[in-house]
Scaffold this active site. Sequence first.
Site, PDB file in Angstrom:
ATOM      1  N   ASN A 288     -13.793 -90.413 -17.923  1.00 47.37           N
ATOM      2  CA  ASN A 288     -13.426 -91.208 -19.107  1.00 47.37           C
ATOM      3  C   ASN A 288     -14.445 -92.325 -19.250  1.00 47.37           C
ATOM      4  O   ASN A 288     -14.404 -93.306 -18.519  1.00 47.37           O
ATOM      5  CB  ASN A 288     -12.005 -91.765 -18.925  1.00 47.37           C
ATOM      6  CG  ASN A 288     -11.609 -92.676 -20.071  1.00 47.37           C
ATOM      7  OD1 ASN A 288     -12.280 -92.707 -21.116  1.00 47.37           O
ATOM      8  ND2 ASN A 288     -10.527 -93.422 -19.897  1.00 47.37           N
TER       9      ASN A 288
ATOM     10  N   LYS B 177     -14.788 -94.443 -21.584  1.00 53.65           N
ATOM     11  CA  LYS B 177     -14.301 -95.633 -22.305  1.00 53.65           C
ATOM     12  C   LYS B 177     -15.355 -96.040 -23.343  1.00 53.65           C
ATOM     13  O   LYS B 177     -16.008 -95.166 -23.902  1.00 53.65           O
ATOM     14  CB  LYS B 177     -13.968 -96.738 -21.299  1.00 53.65           C
ATOM     15  CG  LYS B 177     -13.077 -96.197 -20.154  1.00 53.65           C
ATOM     16  CD  LYS B 177     -12.494 -97.235 -19.263  1.00 53.65           C
ATOM     17  CE  LYS B 177     -11.603 -96.551 -18.223  1.00 53.65           C
ATOM     18  NZ  LYS B 177     -10.898 -97.472 -17.361  1.00 53.65           N
TER      19      LYS B 177
ATOM     20  N   HIS C 144      -3.730 -93.724 -22.645  1.00 53.11           N
ATOM     21  CA  HIS C 144      -4.401 -94.482 -21.587  1.00 53.11           C
ATOM     22  C   HIS C 144      -3.835 -95.898 -21.553  1.00 53.11           C
ATOM     23  O   HIS C 144      -3.514 -96.461 -22.603  1.00 53.11           O
ATOM     24  CB  HIS C 144      -5.910 -94.513 -21.821  1.00 53.11           C
ATOM     25  CG  HIS C 144      -6.645 -95.026 -20.618  1.00 53.11           C
ATOM     26  ND1 HIS C 144      -6.748 -96.365 -20.343  1.00 53.11           N
ATOM     27  CD2 HIS C 144      -7.248 -94.378 -19.593  1.00 53.11           C
ATOM     28  CE1 HIS C 144      -7.409 -96.512 -19.197  1.00 53.11           C
ATOM     29  NE2 HIS C 144      -7.720 -95.324 -18.729  1.00 53.11           N
TER      30      HIS C 144
ATOM     31  N   GLU D 298      -5.159 -98.645 -21.264  1.00 53.74           N
ATOM     32  CA  GLU D 298      -5.896 -99.612 -22.098  1.00 53.74           C
ATOM     33  C   GLU D 298      -5.489 -99.478 -23.558  1.00 53.74           C
ATOM     34  O   GLU D 298      -5.422-100.466 -24.292  1.00 53.74           O
ATOM     35  CB  GLU D 298      -7.408 -99.407 -21.903  1.00 53.74           C
ATOM     36  CG  GLU D 298      -7.856 -99.887 -20.527  1.00 53.74           C
ATOM     37  CD  GLU D 298      -9.041 -99.142 -19.941  1.00 53.74           C
ATOM     38  OE1 GLU D 298      -9.752 -98.443 -20.679  1.00 53.74           O
ATOM     39  OE2 GLU D 298      -9.253 -99.267 -18.711  1.00 53.74           O
TER      40      GLU D 298
ATOM     41  N   GLU E 161      -2.222 -92.754 -13.467  1.00 57.55           N
ATOM     42  CA  GLU E 161      -3.179 -93.842 -13.264  1.00 57.55           C
ATOM     43  C   GLU E 161      -2.419 -95.147 -13.047  1.00 57.55           C
ATOM     44  O   GLU E 161      -2.003 -95.789 -14.024  1.00 57.55           O
ATOM     45  CB  GLU E 161      -4.079 -94.002 -14.488  1.00 57.55           C
ATOM     46  CG  GLU E 161      -4.926 -92.791 -14.802  1.00 57.55           C
ATOM     47  CD  GLU E 161      -6.182 -93.172 -15.588  1.00 57.55           C
ATOM     48  OE1 GLU E 161      -7.266 -92.864 -15.095  1.00 57.55           O
ATOM     49  OE2 GLU E 161      -6.071 -93.799 -16.652  1.00 57.55           O
TER      50      GLU E 161
ATOM     51  N   GLY F  29     -10.251 -99.769 -12.521  1.00 53.79           N
ATOM     52  CA  GLY F  29     -11.372-100.701 -12.624  1.00 53.79           C
ATOM     53  C   GLY F  29     -11.312-101.853 -11.634  1.00 53.79           C
ATOM     54  O   GLY F  29     -12.037-102.833 -11.777  1.00 53.79           O
TER      55      GLY F  29
ATOM     56  N   SER G 211     -10.086 -96.020  -9.766  1.00 57.13           N
ATOM     57  CA  SER G 211     -11.090 -96.299  -8.723  1.00 57.13           C
ATOM     58  C   SER G 211     -11.394 -95.090  -7.849  1.00 57.13           C
ATOM     59  O   SER G 211     -11.663 -95.233  -6.659  1.00 57.13           O
ATOM     60  CB  SER G 211     -10.658 -97.509  -7.871  1.00 57.13           C
ATOM     61  OG  SER G 211     -10.553 -98.662  -8.692  1.00 57.13           O
TER      62      SER G 211
HETATM   63  P1  13P Z   1     -11.831 -96.490 -12.956  1.00 57.13           P
HETATM   64  O1  13P Z   1     -12.199 -95.171 -12.320  1.00 57.13           O
HETATM   65  O2  13P Z   1     -13.008 -97.260 -13.438  1.00 57.13           O
HETATM   66  O3  13P Z   1     -10.900 -97.274 -12.085  1.00 57.13           O
HETATM   67  O4  13P Z   1     -10.999 -96.126 -14.284  1.00 57.13           O
HETATM   68  C1  13P Z   1      -9.967 -95.225 -14.212  1.00 57.13           C
HETATM   69  C2  13P Z   1      -9.547 -94.883 -15.601  1.00 57.13           C
HETATM   70  O5  13P Z   1      -9.009 -95.697 -16.311  1.00 57.13           O
HETATM   71  C3  13P Z   1      -9.827 -93.528 -16.083  1.00 57.13           C
HETATM   72  O6  13P Z   1      -9.167 -93.292 -17.272  1.00 57.13           O
END
Ligand code: 13P
Length: 249
Positions: free
Chosen positions: A11, A13, A94, A96, A166, A172, A211
């Site tokens: 992903n 983003k 997601h 976010e 997740e 992140g 992560s």
């Molecule tokens: P990270 O791998 O950067 O922690 O992000 C995970 C994520 O949100 C994938 O959709």
Amino acid sequence: MSRRTPFIAGNWKMHKTAAEAEAFLQALAGRSFDGVDVAVCVPFTALWAAKRAAGAGVAVYAQTMHEAPDGAFTGEVSAAMLSEVGIDGVVLGHSERRQFFGESDKALQRKVPAALEAGLTPILCVGESEEERDRGDTERKLRTQVQEGLHDVPTARLHEVVIAYEPIWAIGTGKVATPEQAQEACAFCRALVGDRSREAGDRVRVQYGGSMKPGNAAELLALPDVDGGLIGGASLEPDDFAAIAEAAK
Ligand code: 13P
């Protein structure tokens, strides 16, 4: 041994222009991901370039879509618009999008079946915040998100949905779920699908996200109910992303 094909999705983003997407996919060309489904989830503006540059072994996904087939929804894109340009799937819910753009379980209830009907594979993201975990609400949160998101998916198509567990506190942050936490939550998501249909519960793929990196992927991906990963940061570098896909083999 699980019969489910592992699925590694990057992903991106809000990262990578069309030119950068193309360069990434060219860097992946020539690698074989036999036995693993691999996808990159790219910004709208890079979808077309990514699709053109992706080899046969790499699927291209969008990161969101609107639930309606068309209408006065400025800035939005429908499932049919994505499938028209050859897109293979879409990330939905997601954390976010839920946090910053108000994506609700109610909207997701329409988005997941709309994606399937348009021929897109939906990745439905679910996960608890740190506060919810600390107060023992993880299962309650996952139950709501999984049951609501899948509510209007016909039983016969449930197994086509991919669920990404997740935990928000792991996204992140460099803080990764322990194997026990990841296994327990992914198994719980599977069991929720199994409550609708035992066969679908068996077949549905559940990814872990948060992560995941080349250094911790193998341990997470070896867990019985973790069928793959949804990777953020580590999916931006072709070598890291390919190393995670390798770990899924
Ligand atoms: P990270 O791998 O950067 O922690 O992000 C995970 C994520 O949100 C994938 O959709």
